[in-house]
Design an enzyme around this catalytic site. Sequence first.
Site, short mmCIF file in Angstrom:
data_model
loop_
_atom_site.label_atom_id
_atom_site.label_comp_id
_atom_site.label_asym_id
_atom_site.label_seq_id
_atom_site.Cartn_x
_atom_site.Cartn_y
_atom_site.Cartn_z
N SER A 1 0.88 -1.18 0.00
CA SER A 1 0.00 0.00 0.00
C SER A 1 0.91 1.22 0.00
O SER A 1 2.09 1.13 0.35
CB SER A 1 -0.85 -0.03 1.27
OG SER A 1 -1.26 1.27 1.64
N TYR B 1 -3.19 -0.13 10.03
CA TYR B 1 -3.12 -0.54 8.63
C TYR B 1 -1.73 -0.24 8.05
O TYR B 1 -1.09 -1.10 7.43
CB TYR B 1 -4.21 0.18 7.84
CG TYR B 1 -4.24 -0.15 6.36
CD1 TYR B 1 -4.80 -1.35 5.92
CD2 TYR B 1 -3.73 0.72 5.41
CE1 TYR B 1 -4.84 -1.66 4.58
CE2 TYR B 1 -3.77 0.42 4.05
CZ TYR B 1 -4.33 -0.77 3.64
OH TYR B 1 -4.36 -1.08 2.31
P1 NDP Z 1 -12.00 -5.64 -0.82
O1 NDP Z 1 -12.64 -5.44 0.52
O2 NDP Z 1 -12.75 -5.31 -2.05
O3 NDP Z 1 -11.48 -7.16 -0.94
C1 NDP Z 1 -10.90 -7.83 0.13
C2 NDP Z 1 -10.83 -9.32 -0.22
O4 NDP Z 1 -10.15 -10.02 0.82
C3 NDP Z 1 -12.20 -9.98 -0.35
O5 NDP Z 1 -12.12 -11.00 -1.33
C4 NDP Z 1 -12.41 -10.59 1.03
O6 NDP Z 1 -13.36 -11.63 1.00
C5 NDP Z 1 -10.98 -11.06 1.32
N1 NDP Z 1 -10.66 -11.24 2.73
C6 NDP Z 1 -10.80 -10.36 3.75
N2 NDP Z 1 -10.41 -10.91 4.90
C7 NDP Z 1 -10.00 -12.18 4.61
C8 NDP Z 1 -9.51 -13.27 5.37
N3 NDP Z 1 -9.35 -13.18 6.70
N4 NDP Z 1 -9.18 -14.42 4.75
C9 NDP Z 1 -9.35 -14.55 3.41
N5 NDP Z 1 -9.82 -13.55 2.63
C10 NDP Z 1 -10.16 -12.39 3.23
O7 NDP Z 1 -10.65 -4.80 -0.71
P2 NDP Z 1 -9.58 -4.27 -1.81
O8 NDP Z 1 -9.70 -5.00 -3.07
O9 NDP Z 1 -9.61 -2.80 -1.80
O10 NDP Z 1 -8.24 -4.68 -1.05
C11 NDP Z 1 -7.46 -5.80 -1.38
C12 NDP Z 1 -6.04 -5.56 -0.89
O11 NDP Z 1 -5.49 -4.45 -1.54
C13 NDP Z 1 -5.94 -5.30 0.61
O12 NDP Z 1 -4.78 -5.94 1.11
C14 NDP Z 1 -5.78 -3.81 0.67
O13 NDP Z 1 -5.10 -3.43 1.82
C15 NDP Z 1 -4.97 -3.56 -0.57
N6 NDP Z 1 -4.97 -2.19 -1.08
C16 NDP Z 1 -6.13 -1.57 -1.51
C17 NDP Z 1 -6.07 -0.28 -2.02
C18 NDP Z 1 -7.25 0.42 -2.54
O14 NDP Z 1 -7.10 1.59 -2.94
N7 NDP Z 1 -8.43 -0.19 -2.57
C19 NDP Z 1 -4.81 0.43 -2.12
C20 NDP Z 1 -3.68 -0.31 -1.64
C21 NDP Z 1 -3.78 -1.57 -1.14
P3 NDP Z 1 -14.14 -12.11 2.37
O15 NDP Z 1 -14.51 -10.86 3.10
O16 NDP Z 1 -15.30 -12.91 1.89
O17 NDP Z 1 -13.14 -12.94 3.11
#
Ligand code: NDP
Length: 258
Positions: free
Chosen positions: A146, A159
């Site tokens: 990130s 975070y």
């Molecule tokens: P979303 O909330 O859209 O997606 C998160 C995903 O992770 C979902 O598929 C969710 O499914 C899964 N997830 C969450 N907790 C768990 C767990 N304990 N075990 C397995 N799967 C899990 O978020 P983003 O796409 O925005 O984020 C994805 C990654 O990218 C994160 O690491 C975030 O920090 C990073 N990121 C995002 C940015 C942004 O601008 N959006 C920028 C920089 C980094 P479920 O809840 O069903 O488990």
Amino acid sequence: MGHPLLDLKDKTAVVIGGTSGIGLALARGLAQAGANVVPTGRREELVRKAASEIQAVGRRSLAQTCDVTDIASIERLRESLCREFGSVQVLVNCAGRTKKMPTLDFPESEWDAIFETNLKGTLRACRVFGRHMIERRYGRIINIGSLSSLVGLFEVAAYGASKAAVASLTKTLAIEWAPHGVCVNALVPGVLRTDLNAALLDGTERGKEFLLRTPMRRFGKLEELVGAAVFLASDAASFVTGHLLVVDGGILASGVNQ
Ligand code: NDP
């Protein structure tokens, strides 16, 4: 036809956190580049839907939930992948959670939960699939960092600390596993609007500040991360390890924008 080194056919990829947002876009992109892809997460309904999206691209998949806070579920996932595909070449660690709150008020339980998923979840998946890759002397691991891996963002201390730790873990595993043919890199997205951060960005001063600080003056589109992930997953990246690949519309390069 694309460049042969970027072709992912004959590769199997698992995308943990691959059922929504960034992870789902990367899962789709890896499938379009030729890989069999297994997108997973905790919610079964989303897992089934994501797997059928991969099949719709014409690749093989399987639908199995996984929670990165539960190592047994990651081990079960690896077993299913091995049964179905023989071996796994690519791991993308995209599960993540966040919370914005002044650090003085931040509950310690929430701090721990963020670290459990973002840092230790990444570590668990790296260990379970890394061991498998080391045994086969080939692997590509892509962790998701990130901007907060590299700079401070207001009121997201847990975070940010977890993502800085993911960057550090990426480099440490890269040097530890380089002799075994396993490359470990991190993709560092700029700001993309997803379920994770929509409430933090929509109509807020923070959203406006991000736009002002982004030389391209817009949030990224999920598809704009795909090329970087395909590269890191591919044989084209055979001499790339321990790298943080930033895809941010110029934010980290910018000082003053007007
Ligand atoms: P979303 O909330 O859209 O997606 C998160 C995903 O992770 C979902 O598929 C969710 O499914 C899964 N997830 C969450 N907790 C768990 C767990 N304990 N075990 C397995 N799967 C899990 O978020 P983003 O796409 O925005 O984020 C994805 C990654 O990218 C994160 O690491 C975030 O920090 C990073 N990121 C995002 C940015 C942004 O601008 N959006 C920028 C920089 C980094 P479920 O809840 O069903 O488990």
